[in-house]
Enzyme design. Structure first.
Site, PDB file in Angstrom:
ATOM      1  CG  ASP A   1      -1.976  -1.088   1.134  1.00 21.79           C
ATOM      2  OD1 ASP A   1      -2.183  -1.607   0.011  1.00 21.79           O
ATOM      3  OD2 ASP A   1      -2.564  -1.430   2.173  1.00 21.79           O
TER       4      ASP A   1
ATOM      5  CE  LYS B   1     -16.826 -26.431 -16.853  1.00 21.88           C
ATOM      6  NZ  LYS B   1     -17.504 -25.235 -16.393  1.00 21.88           N
TER       7      LYS B   1
ATOM      8  NE  ARG C   1     -18.145 -19.150 -23.443  1.00 20.89           N
ATOM      9  CZ  ARG C   1     -19.318 -19.595 -23.880  1.00 20.89           C
ATOM     10  NH1 ARG C   1     -20.422 -19.029 -23.455  1.00 20.89           N
ATOM     11  NH2 ARG C   1     -19.377 -20.580 -24.753  1.00 20.89           N
TER      12      ARG C   1
ATOM     13  CB  CYS D   1     -41.705 -14.761  18.038  1.00 19.01           C
ATOM     14  SG  CYS D   1     -40.511 -16.040  18.442  1.00 19.01           S
TER      15      CYS D   1
ATOM     16  CB  CYS E   1     -41.304 -16.158  22.882  1.00 20.15           C
ATOM     17  SG  CYS E   1     -40.968 -14.661  21.938  1.00 20.15           S
TER      18      CYS E   1
ATOM     19  CB  CYS F   1     -38.285 -12.574  17.935  1.00 21.09           C
ATOM     20  SG  CYS F   1     -38.997 -12.806  19.560  1.00 21.09           S
TER      21      CYS F   1
HETATM   22  S1  IVH Z   1     -11.345 -23.961 -21.379  1.00 20.26           S
HETATM   23  C1  IVH Z   1     -11.885 -24.538 -25.396  1.00 20.26           C
HETATM   24  N1  IVH Z   1     -10.578 -24.357 -18.914  1.00 20.26           N
HETATM   25  O1  IVH Z   1     -15.981 -23.452 -18.373  1.00 20.26           O
HETATM   26  C2  IVH Z   1     -12.258 -24.526 -24.017  1.00 20.26           C
HETATM   27  N2  IVH Z   1     -12.752 -23.475 -19.279  1.00 20.26           N
HETATM   28  O2  IVH Z   1     -17.898 -24.624 -20.448  1.00 20.26           O
HETATM   29  C3  IVH Z   1     -12.696 -23.234 -23.514  1.00 20.26           C
HETATM   30  N3  IVH Z   1     -13.970 -22.944 -17.227  1.00 20.26           N
HETATM   31  O3  IVH Z   1     -16.790 -20.681 -20.296  1.00 20.26           O
HETATM   32  C4  IVH Z   1     -12.752 -23.167 -22.057  1.00 20.26           C
HETATM   33  N4  IVH Z   1     -12.400 -23.580 -15.826  1.00 20.26           N
HETATM   34  O4  IVH Z   1     -15.891 -20.262 -17.972  1.00 20.26           O
HETATM   35  C5  IVH Z   1     -11.576 -23.933 -19.708  1.00 20.26           C
HETATM   36  N5  IVH Z   1      -9.718 -24.725 -16.788  1.00 20.26           N
HETATM   37  C6  IVH Z   1     -10.724 -24.302 -17.591  1.00 20.26           C
HETATM   38  C7  IVH Z   1     -11.936 -23.788 -17.075  1.00 20.26           C
HETATM   39  C8  IVH Z   1     -12.931 -23.394 -17.960  1.00 20.26           C
HETATM   40  C9  IVH Z   1     -13.619 -23.050 -15.948  1.00 20.26           C
HETATM   41  C10 IVH Z   1     -15.290 -22.457 -17.690  1.00 20.26           C
HETATM   42  C11 IVH Z   1     -15.203 -21.297 -18.622  1.00 20.26           C
HETATM   43  C12 IVH Z   1     -15.952 -21.673 -19.856  1.00 20.26           C
HETATM   44  C13 IVH Z   1     -16.717 -22.849 -19.409  1.00 20.26           C
HETATM   45  C14 IVH Z   1     -16.814 -23.824 -20.571  1.00 20.26           C
END
Ligand code: IVH
Length: 795
Positions: free
Chosen positions: A42, A129, A150, A422, A425, A440
């Site tokens: 900071d 994922k 996206r 309530c 009570c 309450c």
């Molecule tokens: S790759 C060609 N990698 O999943 C593949 N997607 O259903 C394009 N997501 O919109 C996506 N973790 O928001 C990829 N390790 C990962 C991911 C990932 C989350 C989500 C992403 C995408 C959706 C696809």
């Protein structure tokens, strides 16, 4: 911080600071191994801000100080992605024996790749994922130029300004071997700890909490005002690239991820490489097992064929690549029927509507209740008894109703209404203005509140009494053994055994063997020991345990570290409490109100009498003498026209409330107050309860300040007791930095010069304050003297 002998130019200083800030970001977000403390980070930012403010020609759009920009007017612009953002095919768990059956989507995925490419057991990049929001970041010549959501995959929204506030996103790339144009794709997420901190804050301040980290990330990113996005801490992980121009990428996805890391992008530490079906499933299971311990939410794992040649050969179906697969964890959402909507009364009396559900398995756990949060939420979702609803369970969060399935609503349902009384009570349920919760009004008369208060009191982060569970607290309260937490400390072994027997009888679980009797005795002994052990605690835990509305752990810690003793906390008026960091007017009032209530004072006294010991009590913090002054109290009284300057002006002439009050408006004006401000002050002070409150605060402040030990830190700090004033522009540091350093040395930094000022630091183009200092004969310092002082004391 060592300074080279030849003075650096401002431009060099600016570049040096930017590099250090970027490096700190890289260590923190990419390597997850920070080198410097948050406070130092900071400080670097503030130094850079000050330099840029003094040298506007050096400010550039990619400066770390420019993370928060102007708000988007009238919504976000559209962005066409240079390459579409794809989606993933999903694999789910299926019924069957053995891995190849249960994960037949995965087996099929591998088989198709093996067949098309004509090789067995190919290598995959394996990744979590992430459960957030997909974005695309565009860099040109190493500079971040645009960021977009996206959207539908072809066109997204331009959220550049908001993304700039995310510190995990580099504004300039590291190194030099990056492509001229680079699109990086990844996920914006909110870490669980940031989600929890946000919600703790929201709950303490009566604001609306976020439903889950994903909503937190999505909602924050789509704020029109980047300042709001900046306040909600978001994080980012990169997982692939889009358009790349000018440089060849490595031959595989996993190597590209490594490159992204080198260029300054965070990549999840869980990514790896796995071989063939068995490797994929091992990864799936390993990540599944540690899912709840990860710092962020994930909803599965992603497998991507690692080599790009193979990827090209596999190609696409519709919007999804054939070379990638999302392997989802079992669904955390299920549908079921609402059998009833009931009210649960919490510790502070908050009435929470809860849906009683037809039992349903959600991610391996049977769910029969789900929270509906509050009356507004029920109305928003329009949940009715008989409805089919989607319930969701994430990690160890309480299951919640996400939405109603409208076309499955049976005929003749009615919108739900909050009951007027309530259910426990019978006291009236009331709703305070601006609050989401109905409460309450029964207080400790209400058994539900007594129970919740006890559970909270005994909980691990409060008094930490192991073994006091819900069933047990029910019995304690229902059979009348315990009315307040203090009663816990007078329970004996016999009480526990007697009560257990009654509870077992009531629940029809009476075990009559000798062995059961021995177990019961052991259980009771353990409880007595745990209650005894809990007597030794800390002030912060104790304050938290009391269950004061709006007082979470962090506020309790603040109170403890600044005021030191329970005696001070419980005797301070709100006007003093709100001078402490992070304690606002509402929180301060709640603390004051709690300790003013007789019942609460009696409970606190009884606890102390029972032997609860706050082992860490200490004198009030010496830092209070910098926070508390009559001027601060006046300034924070909220009188129109009385800001810091005027408050200081007044108190330098009228050093007590008595003197201020008895002198009157004419004298205030003579002292320099505008007639408007004087009129407002006059009106304020002629209002009896305002005057009384100020007097009370003044007395309390003096009592508190006098309790600060006169030796200790006072001697250690070279400028304690001295008041400094800063004026003009300093060339080597910003004013905030100078102020902070002076304060660190014990000085008080005031806004205006008076006879009581010890010295004035005059920078470039100092004006009236310098004149005033000369007129009053106050010591005037130049910047060099200040720097020497700081050097001498190592600040
Ligand atoms: S790759 C060609 N990698 O999943 C593949 N997607 O259903 C394009 N997501 O919109 C996506 N973790 O928001 C990829 N390790 C990962 C991911 C990932 C989350 C989500 C992403 C995408 C959706 C696809």
């Amino acid at each position: 911080m060592s300074k080279p002998s030849a003075p650096l130019s401002s431009a060099q200083l600016v570049e040096d600071l930017r590099k250090r800030i970027e490096h700190a970001n890289y260590r923190y977000h990419v390597l997850d191994d920070p080198e410097i403390a948050d406070a130092d980070y900071d400080r670097l930012l503030r130094d850079l801000e000050a330099l840029e403010a003094d040298n506007p020609e050096l400010a550039t759009p990619d400066s770390p100080t420019r993370r928060v920009g102007a708000r988007a007017i009238g919504g976000f612009a559209e962005v066409r992605h240079a390459l579409p953002m794809l989606s993933l095919s999903n694999a789910f768990e299926q019924e069957g024996d053995g891995d190849r059956e249960r994960y037949r989507d995965v087996a099929e995925f591998e088989r198709r790749i093996e067949q098309t490419l004509g090789r067995s057991h190919p290598e995959f990049s394996v990744e979590p994922k992430l459960d957030g929001l997909a974005i695309s970041l565009r860099y040109e010549n190493g500079q971040f130029v645009q960021g977009a959501t996206r959207g539908d995959g072809e066109t997204g929204e331009d959220v550049t300004a908001n993304l700039r506030t995310v510190r995990a996103i580099p504004l300039r790339l590291r190194g030099s071997d990056w492509p001229r144009v680079l699109e990086v794709r990844g996920e914006i997420i909110m870490l669980r700890k940031d989600f929890e901190a946000f919600n703790a804050y929201a709950r303490e301040h009566g604001e609306k909490p976020l439903a889950n980290p994903r909503n937190g990330a999505a909602g924050s990113l789509r704020q029109l005002d980047p300042a709001i996005t900046a306040k909600r801490k978001l994080s980012f992980f990169a997982y692939s690239v889009g358009m790349v121009e000018g440089v060849e990428l490595p031959a595989s996805h996993s190597k590209t991820l490594q490159k992204l890391r080198d260029w300054g992008f965070p990549v999840s530490p869980e990514v790896g490489v796995a071989k063939g079906f068995d490797g994929l499933i091992a990864y799936f299971q390993r990540i599944g097992a540690k899912r709840d311990q990860l710092p962020y939410d994930i909803d599965g794992v992603v497998y991507k064929l690692d080599d790009y040649v193979g990827q090209r050969e596999m190609g696409f179906v519709a919007r999804a690549p054939r070379w990638a697969l999302a392997h989802k964890f079992p669904a955390q959402e299920q549908s079921t029927i609402v059998e009833a909507i009931e009210i649960q009364i919490g510790r502070t009396g908050a009435a929470t509507p809860v849906a009683r559900l037809a039992p349903v398995q959600v991610a391996g756990v049977t769910v029969t209740n789900a929270t509906l949060h509050n009356a507004d939420q029920v109305a928003r979702l329009d949940v009715r008894v008989g409805d089919t609803v989607i319930v969701r369970r994430a990690g160890d969060v309480i299951p919640e109703v996400v939405r109603v399935v409208p076309d499955q609503r049976p005929p003749k349902t009615h919108p739900w209404k909050m009951p007027t009384h309530c259910p426990v009570c019978g006291s009236a349920l009331v709703r305070e203005e601006g609050e989401a919760a109905w409460r309450c009004s029964g207080g400790l008369v209400c058994a539900a509140q007594r129970k919740e208060a006890l559970i909270h009191f005994a909980s691990r982060r409060a008094m930490d009494i192991e073994g006091i569970g819900e069933r047990f607290v029910d019995a304690l309260v229902d059979f009348g053994y315990v009315h307040t937490p203090a009663d816990l400390y007078s329970l004996t072994l016999d009480h526990f055994l007697e009560m257990k027997q009654r509870a077992d009888e009531r629940d029809g679980t009476t075990p009559e063997t000798v062995k059961a009797g021995k177990i019961a005795t052991k259980w009771a002994e353990n409880l007595v020991d745990a209650i005894e052990a809990s007597k030794k605690t800390t002030l912060a835990r104790f304050l938290y345990a009391l269950g004061i509305v709006h007082i979470g752990e962090s506020t309790a810690k603040t109170l403890a570290s600044w005021l030191g003793r329970l005696e001070w906390v419980r005797s301070m008026p709100a006007a003093i409490l709100r001078e402490l960091p992070d304690i606002g007017a509402e929180v301060a009032k709640s603390i004051e109100a709690f300790f003013k209530q007789r019942g609460n004072r009696e409970v606190v006294d009884a606890l102390l009498k029972a032997g609860v010991m706050l082992g860490d009590e200490s004198d009030p913090s010496p830092r209070l003498s910098q926070k508390l002054s009559l001027a601060a109290l006046l300034q924070d009284a909220g009188i129109n026209g009385i800001g810091l300057r005027n408050a200081e002006l007044l108190t330098s002439h009228f050093p007590t409330i008595e003197k201020l009050h008895s002198s009157g408006a004419t004298h205030w004006i003579t002292a320099g107050l505008s007639s408007n401000a004087a009129a407002n002050l006059d009106e304020y002070l002629t209002t009896r309860h305002h005057l009384d409150a100020l007097r009370e605060a003044e007395v309390a402040m003096h009592r508190l300040l006098e309790a600060i030990p006169k030796h200790a830190e006072v001697e250690a700090l070279p400028l304690t007791g001295q008041t400094a004033v800063l004026t003009g522009t300093l060339s080597s540091m910003g004013r905030d930095e100078a102020k902070e350093k002076l304060e660190a040395l014990g000085a008080k930094v005031a806004g205006s010069v008076s006879k009581k000022t010890h010295f004035v630091v005059a920078g470039e183009a100092a004006g009236s304050k310098l004149d005033k200092a000369q007129e009053l004969g106050v010591d005037v310092w130049d910047e060099e003297r200040l720097i020497n002082l700081f050097k001498q004391h190592g600040v």
